[in-house]
Scaffold this active site. Structure first.
Site, PDB file in Angstrom:
ATOM      1  N   SER A 179       1.290  -1.141   0.176  1.00  0.00           N
ATOM      2  CA  SER A 179      -0.059   0.202   0.245  1.00  0.00           C
ATOM      3  C   SER A 179       1.077   1.680  -0.094  1.00  0.00           C
ATOM      4  CB  SER A 179      -1.089   0.342   1.072  1.00  0.00           C
ATOM      5  OG  SER A 179      -1.687   0.817   1.301  1.00  0.00           O
ATOM      6  N   ASP A 225     -10.399  -5.830  -2.882  1.00  0.00           N
ATOM      7  CA  ASP A 225      -9.634  -4.618  -1.854  1.00  0.00           C
ATOM      8  C   ASP A 225     -10.597  -3.606  -1.875  1.00  0.00           C
ATOM      9  OD1 ASP A 225      -8.082  -2.618  -1.088  1.00  0.00           O
ATOM     10  OD2 ASP A 225      -6.225  -3.769  -1.914  1.00  0.00           O
ATOM     11  N   HIS A 253      -7.584  -6.221   1.371  1.00  0.00           N
ATOM     12  CA  HIS A 253      -6.161  -5.041   1.332  1.00  0.00           C
ATOM     13  C   HIS A 253      -4.850  -5.748   3.136  1.00  0.00           C
ATOM     14  CE1 HIS A 253      -4.144  -1.302   0.650  1.00  0.00           C
ATOM     15  NE2 HIS A 253      -4.005  -1.231   2.147  1.00  0.00           N
TER      16      HIS A 253
HETATM   17  N1  LIG Z   1      -7.253   2.815   9.715  1.00  0.00           N
HETATM   18  C1  LIG Z   1      -7.743   2.866   8.450  1.00  0.00           C
HETATM   19  C2  LIG Z   1      -7.171   1.841   7.496  1.00  0.00           C
HETATM   20  C3  LIG Z   1      -5.075   1.874   7.939  1.00  0.00           C
HETATM   21  C4  LIG Z   1      -4.779   0.445   7.036  1.00  0.00           C
HETATM   22  O1  LIG Z   1      -5.616  -0.464   6.012  1.00  0.00           O
HETATM   23  N2  LIG Z   1      -4.053   0.392   6.728  1.00  0.00           N
HETATM   24  C5  LIG Z   1      -3.150  -1.361   6.091  1.00  0.00           C
HETATM   25  C6  LIG Z   1      -2.210  -0.249   4.821  1.00  0.00           C
HETATM   26  S1  LIG Z   1      -3.199   1.161   4.524  1.00  0.00           S
HETATM   27  C7  LIG Z   1      -2.143   1.962   3.222  1.00  0.00           C
HETATM   28  O2  LIG Z   1      -0.890   2.099   3.366  1.00  0.00           O
HETATM   29  C8  LIG Z   1      -2.356  -1.567   7.273  1.00  0.00           C
HETATM   30  O3  LIG Z   1      -1.150  -2.366   6.756  1.00  0.00           O
HETATM   31  N3  LIG Z   1      -2.672  -1.672   8.566  1.00  0.00           N
HETATM   32  C9  LIG Z   1      -1.763  -2.827   9.988  1.00  0.00           C
HETATM   33  C10 LIG Z   1      -2.194  -3.834   9.507  1.00  0.00           C
HETATM   34  O4  LIG Z   1      -1.835  -4.418  10.838  1.00  0.00           O
HETATM   35  O5  LIG Z   1      -3.796  -3.926   8.872  1.00  0.00           O
HETATM   36  C11 LIG Z   1      -8.883   2.873   8.162  1.00  0.00           C
HETATM   37  O6  LIG Z   1      -9.718   2.187   9.266  1.00  0.00           O
HETATM   38  O7  LIG Z   1      -9.669   3.396   7.048  1.00  0.00           O
END
Ligand SMILES: N[C@@H](CCC(=O)N[C@@H](CSC=O)C(=O)NCC(=O)O)C(=O)O
EC number: 3.1.2.12
Length: 256
Positions: free
Chosen positions: A122, A199, A234
Site C-alpha cells: 500500500s 480490495d 487489502h
Molecule cells: N485505519 C484505516 C486504514 C489503515 C490500513 O488499512 N492500513 C493498512 C495499510 S493501508 C495503506 O497504506 C495496514 O497495513 N494496516 C495495518 C494492519 O496490520 O493491518 C481505515 O480505517 O481506513
C-alpha cells in the site's frame, strides 16, 4: 527510528553472507506489523534472505497534531523527504530508507550490498516502487502488494504530498510511481505488482494500478508483471497468502 530485522539461519549458523530485502509497510504500521502478521519468516529462512522492515515515520518528535490522523504524520511518512515545516526537520523517510538505513544494515549485518531488493504494501508499495524507479541499478528486484501507484491522483497521496511538499505539484511528481515510470530511462527494470480484486481501497480509487500499468506499457525500459488475486482484500491475510511467492520472486534476482 526503530526497525525490525529477520536474520536467516544460514547467516546465523553458517556465517554466510546473504542478500537483503527491504519491506516498507503501509499506513498505521510500525516496524512490527509485518513480523507479527505476514508469516514471512519461514520463506526468508528457506531462501536465505535477510529482511529489514523500518517503521513508517518518525515518532514522538513533538510536532503539534503529529498523532491526529491515520493518513498523515505518525505512521504515514509516505517515504518522501518533507520540505515543509514543521515536518522537514524529521520526516526524511526517502533518504532514511535509501541511504541511512542501508548504510546501517550494511555495516552491522553480513549482507551482500549489491544483492538488494525492495517490496512493500500500500503506502509501502508506493515507497518500494519509487525507491527502485528513482535509483536505477540500486535494487536488483522490486515488488508491491496493493501499492498506491499514482499518489498525485488519489486522496491519500494528495493529502500527504501537499502536507509534506507544499502546493507545487511538480514536486509531488518526484515521488509518484506512475510519473516516474513514464520518464524512467535507467537500466531495464521489472515491476511485480500484486493486487486483490476485492480490495476496498482499490474500489475507492486510492491505488490506481491501471495508471502505472499504462505508463509501463509505454516505456521500453520497464516491464510490469500484474497479478490480480480474485476475492482478496487489502489485509495482512492477503499478504500472508502471497508473501512466499514474493520472496521466491526476489530470490530469483538476488541469488543468481
Ligand atoms: N485505519 C484505516 C486504514 C489503515 C490500513 O488499512 N492500513 C493498512 C495499510 S493501508 C495503506 O497504506 C495496514 O497495513 N494496516 C495495518 C494492519 O496490520 O493491518 C481505515 O480505517 O481506513
Amino acid at each position: 527510528m526503530k526497525f525490525s530485522v529477520f536474520v536467516p539461519p544460514c547467516m546465523l549458523e553458517e556465517k554466510k553472507e546473504c542478500p537483503v530485502l527491504y519491506y516498507l509497510s503501509g499506513l498505521t504500521c510500525t516496524h512490527e506489523n509485518f513480523i507479527h502478521k505476514s508469516g514471512m519468516q519461514q520463506h526468508a529462512a528457506k531462501e536465505g534472505i535477510l529482511i529489514v522492515n523500518p517503521d513508517t515515520s518518525p515518532r514522538n518528535v513533538n510536532i503539534p497534531g503529529e498523532d491526529d490522523a491515520y493518513d498523515f504524520g505518525s505512521g504515514a511518512g509516505f517515504y518522501v523527504n518533507a520540505t515543509q515545516e514543521p515536518w522537514s526537520k524529521n520526516y526524511l523517510m526517502y533518504s532514511y530508507v535509501t541511504e541511512e538505513l542501508v548504510e546501517l544494515v550494511n555495516k552491522n549485518f553480513a549482507v551482500l550490498p549489491n544483492k538488494k531488493g525492495i517490496f512493500g504494501h500500500s503506502m509501502g508499495g508506493h515507497g518500494a516502487l519509487i525507491c527502485a524507479l528513482k535509483n536505477p541499478g540500486q535494487y536488483q528486484s522490486v515488488s508491491a502488494f496493493a501499492p498506491i501507484c499514482n499518489p498525485i491522483e488519489c486522496p491519500w497521496g494528495q493529502k500527504a504530498l501537499k502536507g509534506y511538499l507544499g502546493d507545487d505539484k511538480e514536486q509531488w511528481k518526484q515521488y509518484d510511481a506512475t510519473h516516474l515510470a513514464q520518464n524512467y530511462a535507467g537500466t531495464p527494470l521489472e515491476l511485480f505488482i500484486d493486487q486483490g480484486s476485492d480490495d476496498n481501497f482499490l474500489k475507492q480509487k486510492q491505488l490506481l494500478p491501471d495508471n502505472l500499468l499504462t505508463a509501463c506499457a509505454g516505456n521500453d525500459h520497464l516491464q510490469a508483471i500484474y497479478k490480480q488475486r480474485e476475492g482478496y482484500d487489502h489485509s495482512y491475510y492477503y499478504i500472508a497468502t502471497f508473501v512466499g511467492e514474493h520472496i521466491a520472486y526476489h530470490a530469483k534476482f538476488l541469488k543468481n
